[in-house]
Design a protein around this motif. Structure first.
Motif, short mmCIF file in Angstrom:
data_model
loop_
_atom_site.label_atom_id
_atom_site.label_comp_id
_atom_site.label_asym_id
_atom_site.label_seq_id
_atom_site.Cartn_x
_atom_site.Cartn_y
_atom_site.Cartn_z
N LEU A 117 16.37 -27.41 -0.20
CA LEU A 117 17.17 -26.01 -0.95
C LEU A 117 16.04 -24.96 -0.46
CD1 LEU A 117 18.86 -27.23 -4.12
CD2 LEU A 117 19.73 -27.16 -1.96
N SER A 118 16.50 -23.81 -0.12
CA SER A 118 15.56 -22.64 -0.26
C SER A 118 16.80 -21.34 -0.36
CB SER A 118 14.73 -22.55 1.14
OG SER A 118 13.66 -21.67 0.73
N GLY A 119 15.74 -20.22 -0.07
CA GLY A 119 16.47 -18.82 -0.61
C GLY A 119 16.21 -18.79 -1.97
N ILE A 120 15.11 -19.48 -2.58
CA ILE A 120 14.86 -19.51 -3.93
C ILE A 120 13.58 -18.65 -4.36
CG2 ILE A 120 14.76 -20.67 -6.11
CD1 ILE A 120 15.85 -22.93 -4.19
N LEU A 121 13.82 -17.52 -5.16
CA LEU A 121 12.36 -16.93 -5.59
C LEU A 121 11.67 -17.79 -6.34
CD1 LEU A 121 13.91 -13.39 -6.06
CD2 LEU A 121 12.25 -13.93 -4.66
N ALA A 122 10.45 -17.76 -6.51
CA ALA A 122 9.59 -18.72 -7.17
C ALA A 122 10.28 -18.57 -8.79
CB ALA A 122 8.09 -18.42 -7.41
N ALA A 123 10.51 -17.36 -9.26
CA ALA A 123 10.95 -17.25 -10.61
C ALA A 123 12.27 -17.95 -11.05
CB ALA A 123 10.92 -15.69 -11.10
N GLN A 124 12.87 -18.40 -9.83
CA GLN A 124 14.31 -18.98 -10.18
C GLN A 124 14.19 -20.34 -9.94
OE1 GLN A 124 15.84 -16.91 -6.73
NE2 GLN A 124 17.00 -15.24 -7.99
N ARG A 125 13.23 -20.75 -9.81
CA ARG A 125 12.97 -22.30 -9.43
C ARG A 125 13.54 -23.39 -10.46
NH1 ARG A 125 8.50 -25.92 -10.49
NH2 ARG A 125 8.25 -27.58 -9.06
N TRP A 126 13.12 -22.87 -11.68
CA TRP A 126 13.60 -23.74 -12.93
C TRP A 126 15.14 -23.73 -13.04
CZ3 TRP A 126 10.20 -27.36 -13.71
CH2 TRP A 126 8.74 -27.09 -13.36
N LYS A 127 15.85 -22.81 -12.87
CA LYS A 127 17.12 -22.84 -12.85
C LYS A 127 17.81 -23.41 -11.95
CE LYS A 127 17.64 -18.13 -15.15
NZ LYS A 127 18.21 -16.67 -14.73
N VAL A 128 17.31 -23.76 -10.86
CA VAL A 128 18.09 -24.33 -9.63
C VAL A 128 17.69 -25.71 -10.04
CG1 VAL A 128 17.89 -24.73 -7.37
CG2 VAL A 128 17.62 -22.42 -7.77
N LEU A 129 16.25 -26.19 -10.26
CA LEU A 129 16.00 -27.38 -10.76
C LEU A 129 17.00 -28.13 -11.68
CD1 LEU A 129 12.25 -27.53 -10.22
CD2 LEU A 129 13.76 -28.83 -8.71
#
Length: 292
Positions: free
Chosen positions: A253-265
């Motif tokens: 998965l990508s297109g993810i800002l570092a700050a959004q990582r935890w929500k995606v995980l």
């Protein structure tokens, strides 16, 4: 009708935060957001959203509301975009990009390909994905790592854009790949890029929003799913993506800002996909997850 750019000037750190806010505000809508460095010495960046002139009042209102809590004093500036093929113009001076063994280059840089490179030729076009963005380069690097470390019998490239990721995978693994995009123009661009790179056979390109196409049932479930989109749609489609993944399969998965990582995980942990590795590039992350 002319195109407008609304932008805010800030430090690199604040520009990344503003970009995250804009990404949340506009989500899956058809607006391009991004950041650009304008003065390295003074640490000045611009966070922008691009729109058509007749949308300006509404988009400006939404930007103001999005920034109100964290950046209430930021001045939202305006620029009218000249009628120029900016994709082609912006790529004129770009150098080839290396990501693992992959070398993404334009036709004018074929002479720079070395013996052991996996070369992907992508010229300026009407679809996203030239390898120069941190998300695309991160995906290519992760694709090389995953394909080298585990068996992959078939794959899905969701939101293929220029087709660069599917082309890269097809060049290192002789497997069937389904590549889809919501934009029919992008699909045609990707088909031409696949032909140019000699991998049209075995690569099926389909216009499809999300997982709404019979092609997914016909070609899946998939040992590897690659989705370089944006954080919000990735979170929403987590259950469908997991349902199309083969047992033991991998997801990139990508297109993810570092700050959004935890929500995606969190979203993907909720559908029983475990985190394997994260790559960090220029404020963006690429995440490898695995089933089981």
């Amino acid at each position: 009708m002319s195109e407008i750019r609304l932008y805010v000037t800030a430090s690199e750190r604040d520009a990344e935060r503003i970009l995250a806010i804009l990404s949340e505000v506009f989500g899956e809508e058809d607006y391009v957001v991004g950041t650009t460095e304008v003065d390295e010495k003074r640490d000045l960046w611009e966070a922008s959203v691009y729109l058509m002139a007749d949308e300006e009042d509404e988009v400006r209102r939404r930007v103001e509301e999005g920034l109100a809590q964290t950046y209430p004093d930021k001045d939202i500036q305006r620029e009218v975009i000249p009628d120029v093929d900016w994709i082609a113009k912006s790529l004129e001076g770009l150098k080839p990009v290396r990501a693992g063994r992959f070398l993404v280059h334009g036709s004018h840089d074929r002479h720079k390909v070395k013996v052991n490179d996996v070369a992907i030729e992508i010229d300026a076009g009407q679809a996203f994905g030239t390898g120069h963005h941190g998300t695309t380069a991160g995906c290519l690097e992760m694709i090389h790592s995953v394909a080298r470390s585990r068996p992959v019998r078939n794959a899905l490239d969701l939101g293929t854009g220029s087709g660069v990721l599917a082309i890269g995978l097809r060049k290192i693994r002789n497997i069937p790949i389904l590549a889809t995009d919501i934009d029919p123009v992008a699909v045609e661009v990707a088909k031409e890029n696949a032909r140019r790179n000699g991998v049209a056979r075995g690569l099926r390109l389909v216009t499809a929003p999300g997982f709404h196409s019979p092609a997914f049932a016909e070609e899946g479930p998939f040992d590897l799913i690659i989705a370089n989109i944006l954080a919000r749609p990735l979170i929403k489609m987590a259950p469908q993506l997991a349902a199309n993944l083969a047992p033991g399969g991998s997801v990139i998965l990508s297109g993810i800002l570092a700050a959004q990582r935890w929500k995606v995980l969190a979203a993907y942990n909720g559908v029983k996909l475990r985190h394997v590795r994260t790559l960090w590039r220029n404020g963006w992350v690429t995440i490898h997850l695995q089933h089981g």
